[in-house]
Design a protein around this motif. Structure first.
Motif, PDB file in Angstrom:
ATOM      1  N   PRO A 171      53.456 -16.521 -24.931  1.00  0.00           N
ATOM      2  CA  PRO A 171      53.384 -16.121 -23.519  1.00  0.00           C
ATOM      3  C   PRO A 171      54.119 -17.114 -22.633  1.00  0.00           C
ATOM      4  CG  PRO A 171      51.170 -16.459 -24.430  1.00  0.00           C
ATOM      5  CD  PRO A 171      52.161 -16.851 -25.476  1.00  0.00           C
ATOM      6  N   PRO A 172      54.635 -16.628 -21.501  1.00  0.00           N
ATOM      7  CA  PRO A 172      55.253 -17.554 -20.558  1.00  0.00           C
ATOM      8  C   PRO A 172      54.227 -18.549 -20.036  1.00  0.00           C
ATOM      9  CG  PRO A 172      55.157 -15.317 -19.650  1.00  0.00           C
ATOM     10  CD  PRO A 172      54.606 -15.264 -21.040  1.00  0.00           C
ATOM     11  N   ALA A 173      54.693 -19.713 -19.647  1.00  0.00           N
ATOM     12  CA  ALA A 173      53.784 -20.727 -19.108  1.00  0.00           C
ATOM     13  C   ALA A 173      53.158 -20.226 -17.821  1.00  0.00           C
ATOM     14  CB  ALA A 173      54.551 -22.018 -18.854  1.00  0.00           C
ATOM     15  N   PRO A 174      51.844 -20.461 -17.651  1.00  0.00           N
ATOM     16  CA  PRO A 174      51.195 -20.030 -16.408  1.00  0.00           C
ATOM     17  C   PRO A 174      51.825 -20.728 -15.214  1.00  0.00           C
ATOM     18  CG  PRO A 174      49.559 -20.769 -18.017  1.00  0.00           C
ATOM     19  CD  PRO A 174      50.920 -21.099 -18.561  1.00  0.00           C
ATOM     20  N   ASP A 175      52.032 -19.987 -14.177  1.00  0.00           N
ATOM     21  CA  ASP A 175      52.558 -20.541 -12.934  1.00  0.00           C
ATOM     22  C   ASP A 175      51.861 -19.809 -11.802  1.00  0.00           C
ATOM     23  OD1 ASP A 175      53.923 -21.563 -10.809  1.00  0.00           O
ATOM     24  OD2 ASP A 175      55.910 -21.013 -11.529  1.00  0.00           O
ATOM     25  N   ALA A 176      50.709 -20.336 -11.416  1.00  0.00           N
ATOM     26  CA  ALA A 176      49.878 -19.665 -10.410  1.00  0.00           C
ATOM     27  C   ALA A 176      50.625 -19.450  -9.106  1.00  0.00           C
ATOM     28  CB  ALA A 176      48.601 -20.469 -10.170  1.00  0.00           C
TER      29      ALA A 176
ATOM     30  N   GLY B  10      58.299 -10.914  -9.040  1.00  0.00           N
ATOM     31  CA  GLY B  10      58.636  -9.539  -8.702  1.00  0.00           C
ATOM     32  C   GLY B  10      58.380  -8.512  -9.789  1.00  0.00           C
ATOM     33  N   THR B  11      57.919  -8.932 -10.956  1.00  0.00           N
ATOM     34  CA  THR B  11      57.641  -8.012 -12.054  1.00  0.00           C
ATOM     35  C   THR B  11      56.137  -7.804 -12.181  1.00  0.00           C
ATOM     36  OG1 THR B  11      59.605  -8.756 -13.256  1.00  0.00           O
ATOM     37  CG2 THR B  11      57.898  -7.637 -14.549  1.00  0.00           C
ATOM     38  N   VAL B  12      55.704  -6.554 -12.197  1.00  0.00           N
ATOM     39  CA  VAL B  12      54.282  -6.244 -12.344  1.00  0.00           C
ATOM     40  C   VAL B  12      53.852  -6.593 -13.766  1.00  0.00           C
ATOM     41  CG1 VAL B  12      52.531  -4.431 -12.295  1.00  0.00           C
ATOM     42  CG2 VAL B  12      54.349  -4.457 -10.575  1.00  0.00           C
ATOM     43  N   VAL B  13      52.834  -7.472 -13.886  1.00  0.00           N
ATOM     44  CA  VAL B  13      52.373  -7.941 -15.188  1.00  0.00           C
ATOM     45  C   VAL B  13      50.897  -7.640 -15.438  1.00  0.00           C
ATOM     46  CG1 VAL B  13      54.159  -9.719 -15.394  1.00  0.00           C
ATOM     47  CG2 VAL B  13      51.975 -10.278 -14.268  1.00  0.00           C
ATOM     48  N   GLY B  14      50.230  -7.027 -14.462  1.00  0.00           N
ATOM     49  CA  GLY B  14      48.830  -6.664 -14.637  1.00  0.00           C
ATOM     50  C   GLY B  14      48.391  -5.729 -13.541  1.00  0.00           C
TER      51      GLY B  14
ATOM     52  N   GLY C  48      52.510  -9.655 -23.167  1.00  0.00           N
ATOM     53  CA  GLY C  48      53.364 -10.834 -23.073  1.00  0.00           C
ATOM     54  C   GLY C  48      52.867 -11.858 -22.069  1.00  0.00           C
ATOM     55  N   HIS C  49      51.862 -11.484 -21.282  1.00  0.00           N
ATOM     56  CA  HIS C  49      51.307 -12.378 -20.262  1.00  0.00           C
ATOM     57  C   HIS C  49      49.827 -12.675 -20.505  1.00  0.00           C
ATOM     58  CE1 HIS C  49      54.851 -12.439 -17.633  1.00  0.00           C
ATOM     59  NE2 HIS C  49      55.081 -11.274 -18.206  1.00  0.00           N
ATOM     60  N   TRP C  50      49.303 -12.273 -21.673  1.00  0.00           N
ATOM     61  CA  TRP C  50      47.926 -12.611 -22.007  1.00  0.00           C
ATOM     62  C   TRP C  50      47.801 -14.133 -22.056  1.00  0.00           C
ATOM     63  CZ3 TRP C  50      46.603  -8.877 -26.650  1.00  0.00           C
ATOM     64  CH2 TRP C  50      46.428  -7.575 -26.153  1.00  0.00           C
ATOM     65  N   GLY C  51      46.699 -14.627 -21.539  1.00  0.00           N
ATOM     66  CA  GLY C  51      46.432 -16.062 -21.588  1.00  0.00           C
ATOM     67  C   GLY C  51      47.136 -16.875 -20.517  1.00  0.00           C
ATOM     68  N   THR C  52      47.765 -16.215 -19.547  1.00  0.00           N
ATOM     69  CA  THR C  52      48.493 -16.946 -18.506  1.00  0.00           C
ATOM     70  C   THR C  52      47.795 -16.909 -17.152  1.00  0.00           C
ATOM     71  OG1 THR C  52      49.868 -15.069 -17.824  1.00  0.00           O
ATOM     72  CG2 THR C  52      50.701 -16.434 -19.658  1.00  0.00           C
ATOM     73  N   GLY C  53      46.575 -16.385 -17.085  1.00  0.00           N
ATOM     74  CA  GLY C  53      45.825 -16.361 -15.839  1.00  0.00           C
ATOM     75  C   GLY C  53      45.943 -15.072 -15.044  1.00  0.00           C
ATOM     76  N   VAL C  54      46.696 -14.105 -15.530  1.00  0.00           N
ATOM     77  CA  VAL C  54      46.874 -12.845 -14.811  1.00  0.00           C
ATOM     78  C   VAL C  54      45.551 -12.086 -14.718  1.00  0.00           C
ATOM     79  CG1 VAL C  54      48.048 -10.610 -14.795  1.00  0.00           C
ATOM     80  CG2 VAL C  54      49.315 -12.681 -15.403  1.00  0.00           C
ATOM     81  N   GLY C  55      44.858 -11.934 -15.840  1.00  0.00           N
ATOM     82  CA  GLY C  55      43.582 -11.215 -15.845  1.00  0.00           C
ATOM     83  C   GLY C  55      42.554 -11.891 -14.956  1.00  0.00           C
ATOM     84  N   ARG C  56      42.496 -13.196 -15.039  1.00  0.00           N
ATOM     85  CA  ARG C  56      41.551 -13.958 -14.209  1.00  0.00           C
ATOM     86  C   ARG C  56      41.887 -13.796 -12.731  1.00  0.00           C
ATOM     87  NH1 ARG C  56      37.751 -17.769 -15.204  1.00  0.00           N
ATOM     88  NH2 ARG C  56      38.254 -17.870 -17.408  1.00  0.00           N
ATOM     89  N   ALA C  57      43.173 -13.779 -12.378  1.00  0.00           N
ATOM     90  CA  ALA C  57      43.577 -13.603 -10.974  1.00  0.00           C
ATOM     91  C   ALA C  57      43.200 -12.204 -10.480  1.00  0.00           C
ATOM     92  CB  ALA C  57      45.079 -13.840 -10.822  1.00  0.00           C
ATOM     93  N   LEU C  58      43.431 -11.187 -11.295  1.00  0.00           N
ATOM     94  CA  LEU C  58      43.048  -9.831 -10.906  1.00  0.00           C
ATOM     95  C   LEU C  58      41.535  -9.718 -10.748  1.00  0.00           C
ATOM     96  CD1 LEU C  58      45.450  -7.748 -13.144  1.00  0.00           C
ATOM     97  CD2 LEU C  58      45.317  -7.622 -10.645  1.00  0.00           C
TER      98      LEU C  58
ATOM     99  N   ARG D 258      38.817  -9.342 -27.857  1.00  0.00           N
ATOM    100  CA  ARG D 258      39.511 -10.191 -26.883  1.00  0.00           C
ATOM    101  C   ARG D 258      38.990  -9.902 -25.470  1.00  0.00           C
ATOM    102  NH1 ARG D 258      44.363 -12.914 -26.888  1.00  0.00           N
ATOM    103  NH2 ARG D 258      45.234 -13.232 -24.816  1.00  0.00           N
ATOM    104  N   ALA D 259      38.920  -8.621 -25.106  1.00  0.00           N
ATOM    105  CA  ALA D 259      38.427  -8.250 -23.774  1.00  0.00           C
ATOM    106  C   ALA D 259      36.955  -8.614 -23.620  1.00  0.00           C
ATOM    107  CB  ALA D 259      38.637  -6.757 -23.530  1.00  0.00           C
ATOM    108  N   ARG D 260      36.166  -8.365 -24.650  1.00  0.00           N
ATOM    109  CA  ARG D 260      34.744  -8.699 -24.558  1.00  0.00           C
ATOM    110  C   ARG D 260      34.546 -10.191 -24.320  1.00  0.00           C
ATOM    111  NH1 ARG D 260      32.012  -5.986 -29.617  1.00  0.00           N
ATOM    112  NH2 ARG D 260      30.298  -7.266 -28.877  1.00  0.00           N
ATOM    113  N   ALA D 261      35.323 -11.024 -24.989  1.00  0.00           N
ATOM    114  CA  ALA D 261      35.219 -12.471 -24.800  1.00  0.00           C
ATOM    115  C   ALA D 261      35.676 -12.866 -23.386  1.00  0.00           C
ATOM    116  CB  ALA D 261      36.059 -13.205 -25.849  1.00  0.00           C
TER     117      ALA D 261
END
Length: 179
Positions: A2-7, A75-79, A103-113, A139-142
């Motif tokens: 995954p790409p490096a997280p960049d909040a 500019g790219t929708v990832v979640g 491709g963006h799992w584990g980068t903070g996208v889910g947590r931000a949403l 994965r989702a349950r965790a």
């Protein structure tokens, strides 16, 4: 990898009709990724699936009672996420969808949403949230467990159930910081 997280580059905002194709594609990719272990030969990321999810998200936007958010990086929708308010004596919501491009799992996208949804729910005075997660999607349950979601004590799954209902008591959960 995954790409490096960049909040700083992650923007969470309301979904627009222009986002639908990207959301349908990432939704299909996410479903394919989490179903692949259980159904290795099933065609989840195909044009028909993307069309199905495009139509479903489009209907949600047209409903007016299903707020939808997306996360975009550079500019790219990832979640994307959507929820519905539930009638009843206590204000409640159902988290209807929350998907992140694999491709963006584990980068903070889910947590931000999730955090954006929590802020909206707290602002609306919602006291309880619920969601259904596929039983085999560990994965989702965790992910949801780490965020404080627990199995609904009033809806125990049947032995052959494919979904597990989780709840989050928003009266006990602190409101997350600003958007």
């Amino acid at each position: 990898m995954p790409p490096a997280p960049d909040a700083a580059t992650l923007q969470v905002r309301a979904v627009t009709a222009a986002d639908l194709a990207a959301i349908a594609a990432l939704h299909s990719r996410a479903r394919a990724a989490y179903h692949r272990a259980r159904f290795p030969d099933a065609p989840f990321d195909v044009p028909a699936e993307r069309a199905r999810w495009h139509d479903a998200w489009s209907r949600d936007l047209e409903r007016g009672d299903t707020p939808a958010l997306c996360a975009a990086r550079h500019g790219t929708v990832v979640g994307a996420a959507s929820y519905r308010h539930r009638p009843g004596p206590r204000p409640a919501v159902t988290l209807h969808q929350l998907h992140v491009d694999p491709g963006h799992w584990g980068t903070g996208v889910g947590r931000a949403l999730h955090g954006a949804c929590l802020r909206d729910w707290h602002a609306a005075g919602v006291s309880r949230a619920a969601l259904d997660v596929l039983w085999h999607n560990h994965r989702a349950r965790a992910f949801y467990t780490r965020l404080g979601w627990r199995p609904d004590p009033d809806r125990r799954p049947a032995p052959d159930a494919s979904h597990l209902t989780l709840t989050l008591d928003l009266g006990r959960a602190p409101a997350p910081g600003g958007r």
